[in-house]
Design an enzyme around this catalytic site. Structure first.
Site, PDB file in Angstrom:
ATOM      1  N   TYR A 117      28.266 -28.380   7.259  1.00  0.00           N
ATOM      2  CA  TYR A 117      28.717 -27.932   5.942  1.00  0.00           C
ATOM      3  C   TYR A 117      30.126 -28.452   5.636  1.00  0.00           C
ATOM      4  CZ  TYR A 117      24.770 -24.860   5.043  1.00  0.00           C
ATOM      5  OH  TYR A 117      23.512 -24.371   4.780  1.00  0.00           O
ATOM      6  N   GLU A 127      21.407 -18.596   7.845  1.00  0.00           N
ATOM      7  CA  GLU A 127      20.825 -19.488   8.849  1.00  0.00           C
ATOM      8  C   GLU A 127      21.111 -19.003  10.264  1.00  0.00           C
ATOM      9  OE1 GLU A 127      22.384 -23.243   7.421  1.00  0.00           O
ATOM     10  OE2 GLU A 127      21.446 -22.810   5.485  1.00  0.00           O
ATOM     11  N   TYR A 174       5.928 -22.434   7.806  1.00  0.00           N
ATOM     12  CA  TYR A 174       5.756 -23.846   8.116  1.00  0.00           C
ATOM     13  C   TYR A 174       6.572 -24.221   9.343  1.00  0.00           C
ATOM     14  CZ  TYR A 174      10.174 -23.893   5.522  1.00  0.00           C
ATOM     15  OH  TYR A 174      11.444 -23.621   5.086  1.00  0.00           O
ATOM     16  N   GLY A 222      -5.211 -28.910  -3.832  1.00  0.00           N
ATOM     17  CA  GLY A 222      -5.047 -29.991  -2.867  1.00  0.00           C
ATOM     18  C   GLY A 222      -4.696 -29.479  -1.484  1.00  0.00           C
ATOM     19  N   GLY A 271      -2.248 -27.889  -0.685  1.00  0.00           N
ATOM     20  CA  GLY A 271      -1.651 -26.556  -0.766  1.00  0.00           C
ATOM     21  C   GLY A 271      -2.567 -25.460  -0.251  1.00  0.00           C
ATOM     22  N   THR A 315      -3.437 -25.122   2.767  1.00  0.00           N
ATOM     23  CA  THR A 315      -3.172 -24.823   4.187  1.00  0.00           C
ATOM     24  C   THR A 315      -2.655 -23.411   4.438  1.00  0.00           C
ATOM     25  OG1 THR A 315      -1.086 -26.057   3.941  1.00  0.00           O
ATOM     26  CG2 THR A 315      -2.952 -27.210   4.947  1.00  0.00           C
ATOM     27  N   PRO A 316      -1.658 -22.882   3.694  1.00  0.00           N
ATOM     28  CA  PRO A 316      -1.248 -21.500   3.981  1.00  0.00           C
ATOM     29  C   PRO A 316      -2.337 -20.487   3.642  1.00  0.00           C
ATOM     30  CG  PRO A 316      -0.061 -22.353   2.072  1.00  0.00           C
ATOM     31  CD  PRO A 316      -0.785 -23.510   2.687  1.00  0.00           C
ATOM     32  N   PHE A 355       7.677 -27.156  -1.481  1.00  0.00           N
ATOM     33  CA  PHE A 355       8.114 -28.183  -0.547  1.00  0.00           C
ATOM     34  C   PHE A 355       8.781 -29.299  -1.337  1.00  0.00           C
ATOM     35  CE2 PHE A 355       4.797 -26.040   1.847  1.00  0.00           C
ATOM     36  CZ  PHE A 355       5.469 -25.813   3.036  1.00  0.00           C
TER      37      PHE A 355
END
Length: 406
Positions: A97, A139, A191, A276, A278, A280-281, A396
């Site tokens: 940062y 984070e 993810y 498409g 998308g 997957t989740p 994403f």
């Protein structure tokens, strides 16, 4: 909070920064990569090449400044959480940062010239560090939850134990930890980042892929759609590498699971809407519910070009058997192979019409797909009365959804 004196300066200079935002961020990336070429291994080079990364950074800095000065009342907590999860999946450190701040503020001075007085520079420095400190704190918490000590790399070696073709240009990789250690669980909708070393000395590149298997299994599964270039756009660097070069017994570097969005949030009816890859989740959500809440009412809405392009299509009969209250509606632009044995599903030609999506008034909603698709569906569901807080979505890349009701 932004100090009173800095708020006045930022408010006065915000129009100039906004007008030259992409020039500033473009110069910033050039400066930073010249001084720290190793950071090219973290940033998405495709987004750099198309300009979407600099546009997104410019928009984010301006929007945060508007938030601090009262010019925008959009909730920033969810946006900060999204950015923090993405940064954690890349292994971003607090030290980086400082590098970003130095080059970003220098770029402001280079682009705006004499207009950047010491007072102006100090005010925008305060804006940047308020944003940076919020992200650093978030984070740090994410690294702790993931079991990582301060400064410990996020990357772990995983071995490919199976590879399966799911549809045209779509491949799944089943992975286990190469060290034989435990497989972490995850929340459907999360993810992992995958880091690969590209051929020809092109360095490392990182991409995020939703975990598409069942949480709590003895393996992870990611599902990758090969990105083929259209027009002057190149093929996807990482997806092409994974499709062409990675097979059983190869090793990939993966991050822990991150992502602030749960695809199974709430109780009661659940609506999963995807387009498409998308899907997957949604697949992780269905696998999870089949094992933990098989009676939960679920509607799966999926859009694709055709049945042949619909990944995991063959798994729907099994999931319908395991989930007696699962209802499926499929939108295919090409209906030539729309029939699906073993599944009671509505198969509709064309693109998804939000007005026709089966909807329970108390449903929680999860969206995943291209940004225009999600914006269209989300807007339609909001107009149908779904509260904004009951619609979750995964983005994403550098785009963001607006938090309005339009």
């Amino acid at each position: 909070m932004l100090s009173e004196s800095s708020a006045a300066v930022v408010t006065a200079t915000l129009p100039a920064v906004q007008a030259h935002g992409e020039a500033i961020t473009g110069r910033f990336y050039q400066r930073m990569f010249d001084a720290h070429p190793e950071l090219l291994n973290i940033f998405n080079r495709s987004n750099q090449a198309t300009g979407t990364q600099k546009a997104a950074l410019a928009a984010a800095v301006v929007a945060y400044a508007e938030h601090l000065t009262g010019g925008s009342h959009a909730p920033w907590g969810p946006i900060l959480d999204r950015i923090a999860h993405k940064h954690a999946s890349l292994g971003i450190t607090a030290t980086q940062y400082t590098i970003v701040g130095r080059h970003l503020l220098a770029a402001v001075g280079e682009v705006l010239g004499d207009a950047v007085t010491d007072e102006v520079a100090a005010a925008w420095d305060e804006v940047y560090w308020l944003l940076a400190c919020e992200l650093i704190a978030r984070e740090a918490r994410l690294y702790t939850v993931a079991g990582l000590a301060e400064g410990e790399p996020v990357w772990r070696d995983w071995r490919v134990v199976a590879r399966a073709t799911e549809a045209l240009d779509v491949v799944s990789f089943t992975l286990v930890p190469a060290d034989g250690g435990p497989v972490p669980t995850f929340v459907p909708g999360q993810y992992t980042s995958v880091a690969v070393d590209l051929d020809g000395g092109r360095g490392q590149q990182i991409r995020q892929y939703s975990l598409s298997g069942r949480p709590g299994a003895d393996h992870w599964r990611i599902t990758v759609k090969r990105v083929r270039g259209v027009g002057d756009a190149p093929d996807g660097m990482v997806s092409t590498f994974l499709h062409e070069r990675v097979g059983v017994d190869d090793v990939l570097r993966l991050s822990p699971a991150f992502g602030e969005v749960s695809a199974v949030a709430g109780e009661g009816p659940l609506l999963l809407v995807s387009a498409g890859i998308g899907l997957t989740p949604a697949m992780a959500a269905l696998e999870h519910l089949a094992a933990t809440e098989p009676q939960r009412p679920v509607v799966l809405v999926h859009a694709d070009r055709a049945g042949a392009a619909h990944a995991f299509r063959g798994e729907l009969p099994r999931l319908h058997a395991a989930l007696p209250n699962l209802r499926t509606a499929l939108w295919y632009e090409d209906l030539t192979d729309g029939e699906l044995a073993g599944v009671t599903a509505e198969v509709i030609p064309g693109r998804v019409d939000p007005a026709l999506i089966p909807l329970s008034p108390d449903a929680h909603v999860h969206l995943c797909g291209p940004l225009p698709f999600m914006n269209t569906v989300r807007g339609g569901l909001l107009r149908r009365g779904v509260p904004v807080e009951r619609i979750a979505y995964e983005v994403f890349g550098p785009g963001m959804l607006h938090d309005d009701r339009s």
